[in-house]
Design a protein around this motif. Structure first.
Motif, PDB file in Angstrom:
ATOM      1  N   MET A  48     -53.063  -8.663   4.207  1.00  8.37           N
ATOM      2  CA  MET A  48     -52.573  -8.586   2.960  1.00  8.37           C
ATOM      3  C   MET A  48     -51.016  -8.704   2.956  1.00  8.37           C
ATOM      4  O   MET A  48     -50.492  -8.013   3.397  1.00  8.37           O
ATOM      5  CB  MET A  48     -52.867  -7.451   2.189  1.00  8.37           C
ATOM      6  CG  MET A  48     -52.535  -7.425   0.834  1.00  8.37           C
ATOM      7  SD  MET A  48     -52.993  -6.039  -0.380  1.00  8.37           S
ATOM      8  CE  MET A  48     -52.359  -4.462  -0.017  1.00  8.37           C
ATOM      9  N   LYS A  49     -50.560  -9.801   2.134  1.00  6.82           N
ATOM     10  CA  LYS A  49     -49.182 -10.087   2.010  1.00  6.82           C
ATOM     11  C   LYS A  49     -48.324  -8.847   1.306  1.00  6.82           C
ATOM     12  O   LYS A  49     -48.835  -8.453   0.259  1.00  6.82           O
ATOM     13  CB  LYS A  49     -48.904 -11.242   1.556  1.00  6.82           C
ATOM     14  CG  LYS A  49     -47.431 -11.687   1.623  1.00  6.82           C
ATOM     15  CD  LYS A  49     -47.201 -13.005   1.268  1.00  6.82           C
ATOM     16  CE  LYS A  49     -45.408 -13.266   1.030  1.00  6.82           C
ATOM     17  NZ  LYS A  49     -45.604 -14.752   0.403  1.00  6.82           N
ATOM     18  N   LEU A  50     -47.450  -8.251   1.875  1.00  8.11           N
ATOM     19  CA  LEU A  50     -46.708  -7.201   1.123  1.00  8.11           C
ATOM     20  C   LEU A  50     -45.648  -7.772   0.253  1.00  8.11           C
ATOM     21  O   LEU A  50     -44.444  -7.888   0.470  1.00  8.11           O
ATOM     22  CB  LEU A  50     -46.214  -6.296   1.899  1.00  8.11           C
ATOM     23  CG  LEU A  50     -47.239  -5.122   2.719  1.00  8.11           C
ATOM     24  CD1 LEU A  50     -46.518  -4.092   3.504  1.00  8.11           C
ATOM     25  CD2 LEU A  50     -47.908  -4.405   1.468  1.00  8.11           C
ATOM     26  N   ASN A  51     -46.128  -8.263  -0.941  1.00  7.99           N
ATOM     27  CA  ASN A  51     -44.804  -8.788  -1.762  1.00  7.99           C
ATOM     28  C   ASN A  51     -44.668  -7.485  -3.019  1.00  7.99           C
ATOM     29  O   ASN A  51     -45.401  -6.686  -2.909  1.00  7.99           O
ATOM     30  CB  ASN A  51     -45.280  -9.959  -2.622  1.00  7.99           C
ATOM     31  CG  ASN A  51     -46.826 -10.136  -3.232  1.00  7.99           C
ATOM     32  OD1 ASN A  51     -46.897  -8.933  -3.851  1.00  7.99           O
ATOM     33  ND2 ASN A  51     -47.545 -10.989  -3.300  1.00  7.99           N
ATOM     34  N   GLU A  98     -46.244  -2.619  -5.813  1.00  7.81           N
ATOM     35  CA  GLU A  98     -46.291  -1.928  -6.875  1.00  7.81           C
ATOM     36  C   GLU A  98     -47.554  -1.229  -7.299  1.00  7.81           C
ATOM     37  O   GLU A  98     -47.929  -0.077  -7.773  1.00  7.81           O
ATOM     38  CB  GLU A  98     -45.618  -2.810  -8.036  1.00  7.81           C
ATOM     39  CG  GLU A  98     -45.594  -1.876  -9.456  1.00  7.81           C
ATOM     40  CD  GLU A  98     -44.994  -2.743 -10.483  1.00  7.81           C
ATOM     41  OE1 GLU A  98     -45.144  -2.480 -11.667  1.00  7.81           O
ATOM     42  OE2 GLU A  98     -44.284  -3.891 -10.452  1.00  7.81           O
ATOM     43  N   TRP A  99     -48.702  -2.242  -7.190  1.00 10.63           N
ATOM     44  CA  TRP A  99     -50.050  -1.801  -7.308  1.00 10.63           C
ATOM     45  C   TRP A  99     -50.371  -0.565  -6.304  1.00 10.63           C
ATOM     46  O   TRP A  99     -50.907   0.433  -6.630  1.00 10.63           O
ATOM     47  CB  TRP A  99     -50.875  -2.969  -6.914  1.00 10.63           C
ATOM     48  CG  TRP A  99     -52.410  -2.551  -6.939  1.00 10.63           C
ATOM     49  CD1 TRP A  99     -53.299  -2.551  -8.420  1.00 10.63           C
ATOM     50  CD2 TRP A  99     -53.255  -1.932  -6.073  1.00 10.63           C
ATOM     51  NE1 TRP A  99     -54.406  -2.244  -7.789  1.00 10.63           N
ATOM     52  CE2 TRP A  99     -54.590  -2.001  -6.618  1.00 10.63           C
ATOM     53  CE3 TRP A  99     -53.220  -1.979  -4.659  1.00 10.63           C
ATOM     54  CZ2 TRP A  99     -55.440  -1.320  -6.032  1.00 10.63           C
ATOM     55  CZ3 TRP A  99     -54.189  -1.701  -3.945  1.00 10.63           C
ATOM     56  CH2 TRP A  99     -55.445  -1.050  -4.685  1.00 10.63           C
ATOM     57  N   ALA A 100     -49.923  -0.697  -5.067  1.00  9.79           N
ATOM     58  CA  ALA A 100     -50.168   0.415  -3.988  1.00  9.79           C
ATOM     59  C   ALA A 100     -49.514   1.661  -4.414  1.00  9.79           C
ATOM     60  O   ALA A 100     -50.086   2.806  -4.142  1.00  9.79           O
ATOM     61  CB  ALA A 100     -49.887  -0.164  -2.608  1.00  9.79           C
ATOM     62  N   ALA A 101     -48.377   1.553  -4.719  1.00  9.32           N
ATOM     63  CA  ALA A 101     -47.668   2.737  -5.499  1.00  9.32           C
ATOM     64  C   ALA A 101     -48.170   3.336  -6.433  1.00  9.32           C
ATOM     65  O   ALA A 101     -48.532   4.678  -6.451  1.00  9.32           O
ATOM     66  CB  ALA A 101     -46.089   2.305  -5.656  1.00  9.32           C
TER      67      ALA A 101
END
Length: 72
Positions: A1-4, A9-12
Protein backbone atom coordinates in the motif's frame (compact mmCIF):
# COMPACT_ATOMS: atom_id res chain seq x y z
CA UNK A 1 0.00 0.00 0.00
CA UNK A 2 1.34 3.37 -1.04
CA UNK A 3 1.51 5.81 1.86
CA UNK A 4 0.00 8.94 0.46
CA UNK A 5 -1.74 11.67 2.42
CA UNK A 6 -5.18 10.07 2.01
CA UNK A 7 -4.01 6.66 3.25
CA UNK A 8 -2.16 8.21 6.17
CA UNK A 9 -5.22 10.21 7.17
CA UNK A 10 -7.42 7.10 6.97
CA UNK A 11 -4.92 5.14 9.10
CA UNK A 12 -4.77 7.94 11.66
CA UNK A 13 -8.56 8.07 11.88
CA UNK A 14 -8.77 4.28 12.30
CA UNK A 15 -6.17 4.41 15.07
CA UNK A 16 -8.02 7.23 16.86
CA UNK A 17 -11.34 5.39 16.62
CA UNK A 18 -9.90 2.18 18.03
CA UNK A 19 -8.11 4.08 20.79
CA UNK A 20 -11.20 6.05 21.85
CA UNK A 21 -13.88 3.42 21.17
CA UNK A 22 -12.37 -0.06 21.18
CA UNK A 23 -14.43 -2.54 19.18
CA UNK A 24 -15.18 -4.95 22.03
CA UNK A 25 -16.03 -2.17 24.48
CA UNK A 26 -18.33 -0.46 21.98
CA UNK A 27 -20.18 -3.69 21.24
CA UNK A 28 -20.55 -4.50 24.94
CA UNK A 29 -21.83 -1.03 25.83
CA UNK A 30 -24.32 -0.92 22.97
CA UNK A 31 -25.66 -4.36 23.95
CA UNK A 32 -25.98 -3.16 27.55
CA UNK A 33 -28.01 -0.01 26.78
CA UNK A 34 -29.94 -1.06 23.67
CA UNK A 35 -33.71 -1.30 23.91
CA UNK A 36 -36.04 -3.27 21.68
CA UNK A 37 -38.92 -1.32 20.14
CA UNK A 38 -41.22 -2.79 17.52
CA UNK A 39 -38.73 -5.59 16.92
CA UNK A 40 -35.84 -3.20 16.28
CA UNK A 41 -32.84 -2.41 18.44
CA UNK A 42 -32.81 1.24 19.49
CA UNK A 43 -29.62 2.84 20.75
CA UNK A 44 -29.25 6.32 22.20
CA UNK A 45 -26.31 7.67 20.17
CA UNK A 46 -25.89 10.64 22.52
CA UNK A 47 -25.55 8.25 25.46
CA UNK A 48 -22.85 6.25 23.68
CA UNK A 49 -21.02 9.43 22.65
CA UNK A 50 -21.06 10.72 26.21
CA UNK A 51 -19.89 7.39 27.59
CA UNK A 52 -16.87 7.28 25.26
CA UNK A 53 -16.39 11.07 25.30
CA UNK A 54 -16.54 11.36 21.50
CA UNK A 55 -18.87 13.06 19.05
CA UNK A 56 -22.20 11.52 18.09
CA UNK A 57 -20.97 11.52 14.46
CA UNK A 58 -18.00 9.35 15.43
CA UNK A 59 -20.36 6.92 17.18
CA UNK A 60 -22.60 6.77 14.10
CA UNK A 61 -19.69 6.06 11.77
CA UNK A 62 -18.06 3.49 14.04
CA UNK A 63 -21.34 1.73 14.76
CA UNK A 64 -22.18 1.59 11.07
CA UNK A 65 -18.74 0.11 10.34
CA UNK A 66 -19.50 -2.72 12.76
CA UNK A 67 -23.08 -3.23 11.58
CA UNK A 68 -24.58 -2.15 14.90
CA UNK A 69 -27.24 -0.12 13.11
CA UNK A 70 -28.19 0.95 9.64
CA UNK A 71 -26.34 3.79 7.98
CA UNK A 72 -27.66 7.27 8.85
Amino acid sequence: MKLNRENMEWAANEFACELLMPHDELIAYVEKIAEMRDGKRVVDIENVAEHFQVSPQMVRVRGTMFGLWEDF
